[in-house]
Each structure stands twice: as C-alpha cells, then as structure tokens.
Design a protein around this motif. Sequence first.
Motif, PDB file in Angstrom:
ATOM      1  N   HIS A   1       0.856  -1.196   0.000  1.00 42.90           N
ATOM      2  CA  HIS A   1       0.000   0.000   0.000  1.00 42.90           C
ATOM      3  C   HIS A   1       0.889   1.243   0.000  1.00 42.90           C
ATOM      4  O   HIS A   1       1.219   1.778   1.049  1.00 42.90           O
ATOM      5  CB  HIS A   1      -0.920   0.016   1.233  1.00 42.90           C
ATOM      6  N   ARG A   2       1.244   1.691  -1.156  1.00 47.75           N
ATOM      7  CA  ARG A   2       2.089   2.879  -1.271  1.00 47.75           C
ATOM      8  C   ARG A   2       1.319   4.098  -0.752  1.00 47.75           C
ATOM      9  O   ARG A   2       0.130   4.240  -0.985  1.00 47.75           O
ATOM     10  CB  ARG A   2       2.475   3.110  -2.730  1.00 47.75           C
ATOM     11  N   GLY A   3       2.037   4.943  -0.042  1.00 45.62           N
ATOM     12  CA  GLY A   3       1.412   6.144   0.496  1.00 45.62           C
ATOM     13  C   GLY A   3       2.386   7.301   0.448  1.00 45.62           C
ATOM     14  O   GLY A   3       3.514   7.188  -0.039  1.00 45.62           O
ATOM     15  N   SER A   4       1.946   8.428   0.959  1.00 41.55           N
ATOM     16  CA  SER A   4       2.792   9.624   0.941  1.00 41.55           C
ATOM     17  C   SER A   4       3.801   9.621   2.096  1.00 41.55           C
ATOM     18  O   SER A   4       4.687  10.467   2.125  1.00 41.55           O
ATOM     19  CB  SER A   4       1.928  10.876   1.001  1.00 41.55           C
ATOM     20  N   TYR A   5       3.650   8.718   3.027  1.00 40.79           N
ATOM     21  CA  TYR A   5       4.597   8.628   4.128  1.00 40.79           C
ATOM     22  C   TYR A   5       4.984   7.168   4.344  1.00 40.79           C
ATOM     23  O   TYR A   5       4.350   6.248   3.844  1.00 40.79           O
ATOM     24  CB  TYR A   5       4.046   9.253   5.414  1.00 40.79           C
ATOM     25  N   SER A   6       6.036   6.973   5.091  1.00 43.44           N
ATOM     26  CA  SER A   6       6.604   5.644   5.291  1.00 43.44           C
ATOM     27  C   SER A   6       5.918   4.921   6.453  1.00 43.44           C
ATOM     28  O   SER A   6       5.990   5.364   7.603  1.00 43.44           O
ATOM     29  CB  SER A   6       8.100   5.766   5.580  1.00 43.44           C
ATOM     30  N   TRP A   7       5.257   3.823   6.139  1.00 42.09           N
ATOM     31  CA  TRP A   7       4.671   2.985   7.175  1.00 42.09           C
ATOM     32  C   TRP A   7       5.769   2.358   8.032  1.00 42.09           C
ATOM     33  O   TRP A   7       5.601   2.178   9.236  1.00 42.09           O
ATOM     34  CB  TRP A   7       3.823   1.868   6.569  1.00 42.09           C
ATOM     35  N   THR A   8       6.890   2.033   7.395  1.00 39.26           N
ATOM     36  CA  THR A   8       7.990   1.392   8.119  1.00 39.26           C
ATOM     37  C   THR A   8       8.485   2.281   9.247  1.00 39.26           C
ATOM     38  O   THR A   8       8.619   1.829  10.395  1.00 39.26           O
ATOM     39  CB  THR A   8       9.157   1.070   7.163  1.00 39.26           C
ATOM     40  N   LEU A   9       8.736   3.535   8.945  1.00 39.21           N
ATOM     41  CA  LEU A   9       9.233   4.458   9.967  1.00 39.21           C
ATOM     42  C   LEU A   9       8.190   4.692  11.056  1.00 39.21           C
ATOM     43  O   LEU A   9       8.510   4.674  12.247  1.00 39.21           O
ATOM     44  CB  LEU A   9       9.639   5.782   9.329  1.00 39.21           C
ATOM     45  N   ALA A  10       6.950   4.887  10.656  1.00 40.63           N
ATOM     46  CA  ALA A  10       5.891   5.149  11.633  1.00 40.63           C
ATOM     47  C   ALA A  10       5.689   3.964  12.574  1.00 40.63           C
ATOM     48  O   ALA A  10       5.606   4.129  13.799  1.00 40.63           O
ATOM     49  CB  ALA A  10       4.586   5.475  10.910  1.00 40.63           C
ATOM     50  N   LEU A  11       5.646   2.761  12.018  1.00 40.23           N
ATOM     51  CA  LEU A  11       5.408   1.585  12.865  1.00 40.23           C
ATOM     52  C   LEU A  11       6.660   1.168  13.634  1.00 40.23           C
ATOM     53  O   LEU A  11       6.549   0.577  14.713  1.00 40.23           O
ATOM     54  CB  LEU A  11       4.867   0.432  12.028  1.00 40.23           C
ATOM     55  N   LEU A  12       7.831   1.501  13.116  1.00 39.84           N
ATOM     56  CA  LEU A  12       9.064   1.267  13.865  1.00 39.84           C
ATOM     57  C   LEU A  12       9.062   2.104  15.137  1.00 39.84           C
ATOM     58  O   LEU A  12       9.342   1.609  16.236  1.00 39.84           O
ATOM     59  CB  LEU A  12      10.277   1.609  13.004  1.00 39.84           C
ATOM     60  N   VAL A  13       8.707   3.375  15.005  1.00 40.83           N
ATOM     61  CA  VAL A  13       8.649   4.269  16.168  1.00 40.83           C
ATOM     62  C   VAL A  13       7.539   3.821  17.122  1.00 40.83           C
ATOM     63  O   VAL A  13       7.717   3.806  18.344  1.00 40.83           O
ATOM     64  CB  VAL A  13       8.463   5.734  15.727  1.00 40.83           C
ATOM     65  N   ALA A  14       6.390   3.442  16.578  1.00 42.37           N
ATOM     66  CA  ALA A  14       5.289   2.972  17.425  1.00 42.37           C
ATOM     67  C   ALA A  14       5.697   1.711  18.190  1.00 42.37           C
ATOM     68  O   ALA A  14       5.412   1.581  19.388  1.00 42.37           O
ATOM     69  CB  ALA A  14       4.045   2.702  16.584  1.00 42.37           C
ATOM     70  N   GLY A  15       6.366   0.790  17.520  1.00 45.58           N
ATOM     71  CA  GLY A  15       6.837  -0.426  18.189  1.00 45.58           C
ATOM     72  C   GLY A  15       7.857  -0.124  19.264  1.00 45.58           C
ATOM     73  O   GLY A  15       7.856  -0.725  20.340  1.00 45.58           O
ATOM     74  N   LEU A  16       8.747   0.825  18.985  1.00 47.75           N
ATOM     75  CA  LEU A  16       9.744   1.222  19.976  1.00 47.75           C
ATOM     76  C   LEU A  16       9.080   1.831  21.203  1.00 47.75           C
ATOM     77  O   LEU A  16       9.424   1.497  22.342  1.00 47.75           O
ATOM     78  CB  LEU A  16      10.731   2.212  19.360  1.00 47.75           C
ATOM     79  N   LEU A  17       8.122   2.705  20.993  1.00 48.86           N
ATOM     80  CA  LEU A  17       7.400   3.318  22.121  1.00 48.86           C
ATOM     81  C   LEU A  17       6.635   2.275  22.924  1.00 48.86           C
ATOM     82  O   LEU A  17       6.645   2.296  24.161  1.00 48.86           O
ATOM     83  CB  LEU A  17       6.458   4.408  21.630  1.00 48.86           C
ATOM     84  N   LEU A  18       5.984   1.354  22.224  1.00 50.87           N
ATOM     85  CA  LEU A  18       5.256   0.283  22.913  1.00 50.87           C
ATOM     86  C   LEU A  18       6.212  -0.592  23.714  1.00 50.87           C
ATOM     87  O   LEU A  18       5.929  -0.952  24.861  1.00 50.87           O
ATOM     88  CB  LEU A  18       4.485  -0.563  21.896  1.00 50.87           C
ATOM     89  N   GLY A  19       7.362  -0.924  23.133  1.00 47.59           N
ATOM     90  CA  GLY A  19       8.350  -1.738  23.831  1.00 47.59           C
ATOM     91  C   GLY A  19       8.912  -1.043  25.059  1.00 47.59           C
ATOM     92  O   GLY A  19       9.080  -1.658  26.115  1.00 47.59           O
ATOM     93  N   CYS A  20       9.209   0.253  24.936  1.00 48.93           N
ATOM     94  CA  CYS A  20       9.720   1.004  26.083  1.00 48.93           C
ATOM     95  C   CYS A  20       8.677   1.091  27.190  1.00 48.93           C
ATOM     96  O   CYS A  20       8.997   0.956  28.380  1.00 48.93           O
ATOM     97  CB  CYS A  20      10.166   2.395  25.652  1.00 48.93           C
ATOM     98  N   PHE A  21       7.429   1.309  26.818  1.00 51.73           N
ATOM     99  CA  PHE A  21       6.356   1.340  27.820  1.00 51.73           C
ATOM    100  C   PHE A  21       6.224  -0.017  28.510  1.00 51.73           C
ATOM    101  O   PHE A  21       6.074  -0.092  29.730  1.00 51.73           O
ATOM    102  CB  PHE A  21       5.028   1.731  27.165  1.00 51.73           C
ATOM    103  N   ASN A  22       6.299  -1.078  27.731  1.00 51.38           N
ATOM    104  CA  ASN A  22       6.211  -2.429  28.279  1.00 51.38           C
ATOM    105  C   ASN A  22       7.354  -2.696  29.258  1.00 51.38           C
ATOM    106  O   ASN A  22       7.133  -3.233  30.353  1.00 51.38           O
ATOM    107  CB  ASN A  22       6.228  -3.451  27.141  1.00 51.38           C
ATOM    108  N   ALA A  23       8.579  -2.318  28.892  1.00 47.37           N
ATOM    109  CA  ALA A  23       9.731  -2.508  29.772  1.00 47.37           C
ATOM    110  C   ALA A  23       9.585  -1.679  31.040  1.00 47.37           C
ATOM    111  O   ALA A  23       9.857  -2.160  32.148  1.00 47.37           O
ATOM    112  CB  ALA A  23      11.018  -2.145  29.041  1.00 47.37           C
ATOM    113  N   TRP A  24       9.147  -0.434  30.894  1.00 41.42           N
ATOM    114  CA  TRP A  24       8.960   0.429  32.063  1.00 41.42           C
ATOM    115  C   TRP A  24       7.927  -0.160  33.023  1.00 41.42           C
ATOM    116  O   TRP A  24       8.125  -0.184  34.230  1.00 41.42           O
ATOM    117  CB  TRP A  24       8.532   1.826  31.612  1.00 41.42           C
ATOM    118  N   ARG A  25       6.810  -0.639  32.461  1.00 44.12           N
ATOM    119  CA  ARG A  25       5.760  -1.231  33.292  1.00 44.12           C
ATOM    120  C   ARG A  25       6.268  -2.466  34.026  1.00 44.12           C
ATOM    121  O   ARG A  25       5.982  -2.668  35.205  1.00 44.12           O
ATOM    122  CB  ARG A  25       4.556  -1.563  32.414  1.00 44.12           C
ATOM    123  N   TRP A  26       7.056  -3.292  33.328  1.00 44.71           N
ATOM    124  CA  TRP A  26       7.566  -4.516  33.937  1.00 44.71           C
ATOM    125  C   TRP A  26       8.555  -4.190  35.054  1.00 44.71           C
ATOM    126  O   TRP A  26       8.500  -4.798  36.121  1.00 44.71           O
ATOM    127  CB  TRP A  26       8.223  -5.382  32.863  1.00 44.71           C
TER     128      TRP A  26
END
Length: 110
Positions: free
Chosen positions: A69-94
């Motif tokens: 699904h080509r778009g005007s912005y990079s899904w890879t970059l957006a979801l990479l950052v989202a995954g990183l934020l989710l992972g950091c939140f998960n580590a902090w909670r643990w």
Amino acid sequence: MNDAATGKGQNGKPTFAEQVGAKAARKLEAQRNPPHVWFGLGMMGLIGWSVVIPTLLGAALGLWLDAHHRGSYSWTLALLVAGLLLGCFNAWRWVAKEDKAMQEQNGGSR
C-alpha cells in the motif's frame, strides 16, 4: 507516642528501630544468598527483548504495508517508532512491577 503492640509511630509508619531491624535482616539475607551474575544478565536480556520484539514487529509490518500500500509517508518508519514506544512502555511497566514486588518483599522501606 508509640503503640507498644504494633511498634508503629503516631502516623502509622514503622518506628526507627523497626526500619533499622528490617534493613539489617535484608543485609543478612543478601549475605547468605548473594545474587548470581546470571540473574542480572537475564534481567537485562528480558528487558532488552521486551523492547526489541515490538520494534521489529512494527518494522516488519511497516515494510509489508509499504510494499503493498504505497502512500505519501513511510509505514515502516511510523510503525518502527510505534513499536519502539510500545516496547519502552512495556519494559517500564515490567520494571515498575518488579520494583513494587521487591519493595513489598523488603517491608516497604528503602
């Protein structure tokens, strides 16, 4: 005034003698059962993987979306950052949960 039956002070907190006794008991327990190096390495590995896995999953999903699904912005970059934020939140909670458990085990005082 101290309540002789509970050993608590006026505001319900442990007395100074109780705090010193609890810290001395923790020190003696730590001397009898020293933590192993593998425990610390395992904890670092567990926290690291809790950040890495969501980050990699986000990047993989983003690559797939960019390819299909080509778009005007990079899904890879957006979801990479989202995954990183989710992972950091998960580590902090643990880590916060483990810290709370250690505090409860040690009697609630540092």
